[in-house]
Design a protein around this motif. Structure first.
Motif, mmCIF file in Angstrom:
data_model
loop_
_atom_site.group_PDB
_atom_site.id
_atom_site.type_symbol
_atom_site.label_atom_id
_atom_site.label_comp_id
_atom_site.label_asym_id
_atom_site.label_seq_id
_atom_site.Cartn_x
_atom_site.Cartn_y
_atom_site.Cartn_z
ATOM 1 N N UNK A 46 0.803 -1.216 0.000
ATOM 2 C CA UNK A 46 0.000 0.000 0.000
ATOM 3 C C UNK A 46 0.837 1.267 0.000
ATOM 4 N N UNK A 47 2.056 1.209 0.532
ATOM 5 C CA UNK A 47 2.897 2.411 0.627
ATOM 6 C C UNK A 47 4.006 2.436 -0.418
ATOM 7 N N UNK A 48 3.961 1.494 -1.366
ATOM 8 C CA UNK A 48 5.040 1.373 -2.344
ATOM 9 C C UNK A 48 4.579 1.787 -3.736
ATOM 10 N N UNK A 49 5.138 2.873 -4.299
ATOM 11 C CA UNK A 49 4.818 3.238 -5.683
ATOM 12 C C UNK A 49 5.161 2.084 -6.623
ATOM 13 N N UNK A 50 4.294 1.875 -7.606
ATOM 14 C CA UNK A 50 4.483 0.757 -8.523
ATOM 15 C C UNK A 50 3.681 -0.460 -8.122
ATOM 16 N N UNK A 51 3.298 -0.532 -6.853
ATOM 17 C CA UNK A 51 2.454 -1.630 -6.375
ATOM 18 C C UNK A 51 1.031 -1.166 -6.111
ATOM 19 N N UNK A 52 0.894 0.026 -5.555
ATOM 20 C CA UNK A 52 -0.430 0.582 -5.273
ATOM 21 C C UNK A 52 -0.762 1.617 -6.349
ATOM 22 N N UNK A 53 -1.815 1.393 -7.149
ATOM 23 C CA UNK A 53 -2.153 2.342 -8.222
ATOM 24 C C UNK A 53 -2.592 3.709 -7.726
ATOM 25 N N UNK A 54 -2.772 3.880 -6.429
ATOM 26 C CA UNK A 54 -3.012 5.204 -5.867
ATOM 27 C C UNK A 54 -1.949 6.189 -6.334
ATOM 28 N N UNK A 55 -0.708 5.708 -6.459
ATOM 29 C CA UNK A 55 0.401 6.592 -6.812
ATOM 30 C C UNK A 55 0.375 7.011 -8.275
ATOM 31 N N UNK A 56 -0.533 6.454 -9.058
ATOM 32 C CA UNK A 56 -0.669 6.884 -10.449
ATOM 33 C C UNK A 56 -1.322 8.261 -10.536
ATOM 34 N N UNK A 57 -2.047 8.659 -9.491
ATOM 35 C CA UNK A 57 -2.660 9.987 -9.492
ATOM 36 C C UNK A 57 -2.327 10.754 -8.205
ATOM 37 N N UNK A 58 -1.268 10.354 -7.538
ATOM 38 C CA UNK A 58 -0.914 11.008 -6.278
ATOM 39 C C UNK A 58 0.590 10.941 -6.066
ATOM 40 N N UNK A 59 1.080 11.826 -5.228
ATOM 41 C CA UNK A 59 2.476 11.734 -4.776
ATOM 42 C C UNK A 59 2.463 11.781 -3.255
ATOM 43 N N UNK A 60 3.451 11.145 -2.657
ATOM 44 C CA UNK A 60 3.461 11.048 -1.198
ATOM 45 C C UNK A 60 4.888 10.989 -0.685
ATOM 46 N N UNK A 61 5.030 11.362 0.578
ATOM 47 C CA UNK A 61 6.299 11.204 1.280
ATOM 48 C C UNK A 61 6.008 10.641 2.665
#
Length: 394
Positions: A46-61
């Motif tokens: 859930x917190x890994x870009x490339x695994x959770x598609x949330x990161x396709x429309x979001x950025x996080x730190x």
């Protein structure tokens, strides 16, 4: 990086950092009997870009707090561009951002973590911080402020009761409460509700059907179409992307059972749905977050109910329910809802041995759904609060 006395707040950069981020709650909540250890592999995804598609429309730190070589806190900061595109009166706005995943040993650590998240959000142009949202509204929104004595059901959060005071001390004010409602599903509904259900059963225009898991993709598309229409005006609603639908479907498929998910048709058209899950948390409490070497076998055996194909579970959760917008102000909407709830209630008790149901989360101002819950003798058992704070410019 923020340093205060011996506490350092640093950004999560490496896989080892993400592992520490996931594992911190296992130490902080070790003595909290209401906390349910999440599956570590799933939490990592859930917190890994490339695994959770949330990161396709979001950025996080992500951030970690460290004191004397020991991890003592964590937090996330994120900007979800699907969220920012929503109108401000529905929680969004181009100046909005989120933080979540707050866990801390003490108030000083929590304060430093929130400041770090705010600084990152401010650098991203955020002027209204909304949280906790960990990290999508579809994952674990809100801070638990009522119901700390009860374990959370599947995909609901659990927080230290001290956090409420800590978040408010950091200048945050309530923007929205989310409730979950519970009921004893072994008991019949009030006679008025039974008459409404009986009337619906005599109406040839109405059909309440089970989903067909063998046609999972088709059924999911029907449900998502209804959901996107039914929830489109709700505060915080962010439509699923195609990638997120596939991601959620893969995660949910093991806990989807035909008789626990219903679609209501009116004159042959799908117009409402209700989704119910067995409470997976009951099956994973003793796994301590680990699927290997034996956790996966235990979990699969429990999900399959041994050889029966249906798990025996105390609690059922209703995470999603919706009626198309054009019917929402009508009596038909509540009738369809009562019929779906009743059919699923019967199956849950007879086939799964269930005793308790939990409906939610439901927005505090969703009058239709809250009225339905009250009508079938539900009571609020948990409240999750979402806060906001205006961030001053540089």
């Amino acid at each position: 990086m923020i340093q205060a006395n011996t506490t350092t707040i640093r950004q999560v950069v490496t896989k080892a950092d993400r592992k520490a981020f996931v594992e911190l709650p296992f130490r902080l909540y070790a003595q909290d009997h209401a906390w349910v250890p999440p599956l570590k592999d799933e939490s990592m995804g859930l917190i890994t870009p490339g695994k959770n598609p949330f990161f396709e429309h979001a950025k996080a730190q992500l951030f970690l707090a460290e004191r004397n070589g020991k991890i003592v806190g964590r937090i996330s900061a994120s900007v979800d561009y699907a969220w920012t595109s929503m109108p401000a009166d529905r929680g969004g706005g181009t100046d909005s951002g989120n933080w979540g995943y707050l866990d801390a040993e003490d108030q000083d650590v929590a304060r430093l973590l929130i400041v770090s998240a705010e600084d990152w959000l401010r650098d991203e142009g955020v002027r209204r911080a909304i949280g906790p949202i960990s990290m999508s509204i579809w994952e674990e929104p809100g801070l638990l402020i009522r119901g700390h004595d009860q374990p959370p059901t599947v995909m609901m959060g659990h927080d230290d009761k001290r956090y409420e005071a800590w978040v408010e001390a950091a200048g945050y004010v309530k923007v929205k409460d989310l409730h979950t409602w519970e009921l004893d599903i072994r008991l019949p509904f009030p006679k008025l509700i039974q008459r409404i259900i009986s009337s619906g059963e005599k109406n040839p225009r109405i059909r309440i059907r089970k989903v067909n898991k063998k046609r999972f993709a088709d059924e999911a598309a029907i449900i998502l179409t209804i959901l996107n229409d039914a929830w489109s005006d709700n505060w915080g609603f962010v439509p699923f992307t195609e990638s997120e639908i596939a991601f959620a479907g893969k995660k949910m498929k093991p806990i989807i059972f035909n008789d626990l998910v219903r679609i209501a048709e009116l004159d042959g058209e799908p117009v409402a749905f209700m989704m119910t899950w067995p409470d997976l948390n009951e099956f994973q409490t003793d796994l301590n977050g680990d699927l290997f070497p034996f956790g996966f076998i235990k979990l699969l055996w429990r999900l399959n109910g041994g050889f029966s194909g249906k798990p025996k579970v105390k609690t059922m959760r209703v995470p999603l329910m919706g009626v198309v917008k054009r019917l929402q102000a009508s009596r038909m909407a509540s009738q369809l809802a009562f019929m779906m709830i009743e059919y699923i209630r019967r199956a849950a008790v007879a086939d799964f041995g269930s005793k308790r149901g939990e409906i939610g989360w439901i927005l505090e101002d969703n009058q239709g759904m809250n009225s339905i819950a009250e009508s079938i003798n539900c009571e609020i058992n948990k409240t999750y609060r979402i806060y906001e704070k205006r961030l001053l410019g540089e």
